[in-house]
Design an enzyme around this catalytic site. Structure first.
Site, PDB file in Angstrom:
ATOM      1  N   ASP A  49       0.827  -1.211   0.000  1.00  0.00           N
ATOM      2  CA  ASP A  49       0.000   0.000   0.000  1.00  0.00           C
ATOM      3  C   ASP A  49       0.863   1.264   0.000  1.00  0.00           C
ATOM      4  O   ASP A  49       2.068   1.214   0.275  1.00  0.00           O
ATOM      5  CB  ASP A  49      -0.876   0.025   1.254  1.00  0.00           C
ATOM      6  N   ASP A  50       0.195   2.396  -0.262  1.00  0.00           N
ATOM      7  CA  ASP A  50       0.716   3.749   0.003  1.00  0.00           C
ATOM      8  C   ASP A  50       1.768   4.247  -0.974  1.00  0.00           C
ATOM      9  O   ASP A  50       2.491   5.202  -0.666  1.00  0.00           O
ATOM     10  CB  ASP A  50       1.272   3.854   1.430  1.00  0.00           C
ATOM     11  N   HIS A 100      -5.175   3.392  -4.360  1.00  0.00           N
ATOM     12  CA  HIS A 100      -5.474   3.307  -2.937  1.00  0.00           C
ATOM     13  C   HIS A 100      -6.402   4.478  -2.623  1.00  0.00           C
ATOM     14  O   HIS A 100      -5.969   5.541  -2.177  1.00  0.00           O
ATOM     15  CB  HIS A 100      -4.159   3.394  -2.161  1.00  0.00           C
ATOM     16  N   HIS A 171      -8.011   3.098   1.187  1.00  0.00           N
ATOM     17  CA  HIS A 171      -7.048   3.511   2.202  1.00  0.00           C
ATOM     18  C   HIS A 171      -7.711   3.525   3.577  1.00  0.00           C
ATOM     19  O   HIS A 171      -8.764   4.143   3.777  1.00  0.00           O
ATOM     20  CB  HIS A 171      -6.525   4.906   1.851  1.00  0.00           C
ATOM     21  N   HIS A 253       3.455  -2.686   4.015  1.00  0.00           N
ATOM     22  CA  HIS A 253       3.686  -1.242   3.980  1.00  0.00           C
ATOM     23  C   HIS A 253       5.198  -1.044   3.969  1.00  0.00           C
ATOM     24  O   HIS A 253       5.861  -1.270   4.987  1.00  0.00           O
ATOM     25  CB  HIS A 253       3.044  -0.567   5.187  1.00  0.00           C
TER      26      HIS A 253
END
Length: 314
Positions: A49-50, A100, A171, A253
């Site tokens: 993610d991110d 996301h 998210h 992450h």
């Protein structure tokens, strides 16, 4: 040219046949079977993610994608390092990248605003003019029509930049908070013909209903706060060992624990700089890679899932 057309038609016919082929007498094919695997297969997406949040996130995620330590990532389009993601994605058009979808901005010293003009989405803003810190605020305040406007802007910004999208996810799970927000999420997935991160049988907000065909995952595997760093890999292995046949998503992450990440996340250790470094160390570990092979996981991408869920031309 004729050969290309014939090959395309044959591939589409095979995809449709796989979709319709029964898994057994009177049974519809499972998602694994529509993807060309036995119904007993354990399929795994190695996902981060991110992407776009920070340069250190981009550096670690891009390296992990290039080296095959992971095979998928989702992008925070409103974040400041999105342009670097665009440049990398153009150089790696085969990369498995999704959006996301963001309605929160969780770090107290590192914030972002919506892409949409703030006067047109007032219910998405906090008193400081940013997306809210926590998903509960989104559930309390966000109007679905304003959320849809902003989320479409995020998707279209990425598409306009030339990023080939393979999926959508939420998210901080903010889109799971109300029936209206969840409906926006499901409709966007259908409209853009992209799978979304929903788990079969998951608890939905009161009054919400989602068809099983829009819920491709059998589990999402992720560590929770409180894990001792010494047991980081052992905890991931414990969670993965517990999975059965189906499609599973390992959510990571990634970032280097450098000055940038400590500055952004220093007062928020959960999913912060140290956490992200532990995840980097995990995915690059030969022992963890060997564990996945020993467990018999079949590594797939969101794009594989997309082709199985939406087999006709886009």
């Amino acid at each position: 040219m004729a050969r290309t057309r014939v090959g395309t038609v044959a591939a589409l016919a095979a995809a449709v046949a796989a979709w319709l082929a029964p898994a057994g007498e009177g049974a519809e094919a499972t998602l694994q079977e529509r993807m060309g695997h036995p119904a007993t297969a354990r399929l795994l997406i190695l996902h981060a993610d991110d992407l776009g949040m920070a340069q250190s996130v981009n550096r670690a995620t891009h390296e992990s994608l290039e080296r095959g330590w992971i095979n998928s990532a989702s992008i925070l389009v409103p974040c400041p390092w999105f342009p670097q993601v665009v440049r990398w994605a153009r150089a790696h058009p085969e990369a498995d990248l999704g959006i996301h979808l963001a309605l929160t901005s969780e770090w107290t010293t590192f914030r972002w605003r919506p892409l949409t003009a703030v006067e047109s989405v007032p219910s998405l803003m906090d008193p400081d003019g940013y997306l809210p810190l926590v998903e509960t605020t989104v559930a309390q305040r966000a109007r679905p029509e304003e959320a849809e406007k902003e989320l479409r802007a995020q998707i279209e910004r990425a598409r306009a930049a030339g990023i080939r999208l393979t999926h959508l996810d939420s998210h901080m799970n903010a889109l799971y908070g109300t029936p209206g927000l969840l409906d926006v999420y499901v409709r966007l997935g259908r409209e853009y013909r992209l799978p979304i991160r929903l788990i079969k049988g998951m608890t939905l907000p009161a009054g919400a209903s989602v068809p099983a065909s829009d819920m491709p995952l059998d589990s999402v595997v992720a560590v929770n706060p409180g894990v001792d760093p010494k047991n980081w890999q052992a905890e991931y292995e414990r969670l993965l060992k517990a999975t059965g046949p189906g499609l599973h998503l390992l959510v990571l992450h990634l970032a280097d624990a450098d000055a940038e990440m400590w500055g952004a996340t220093g007062d928020h250790p959960d999913w912060g700089a140290a956490w992200r470094q532990y995840d980097v160390d995990l995915v690059k570990s030969p022992t963890f890679q060997a564990f996945l092979k020993e467990q018999g996981f079949v590594v797939v991408t969101w794009n594989d899932v997309r082709r199985a869920m939406y087999p006709l031309p886009r």
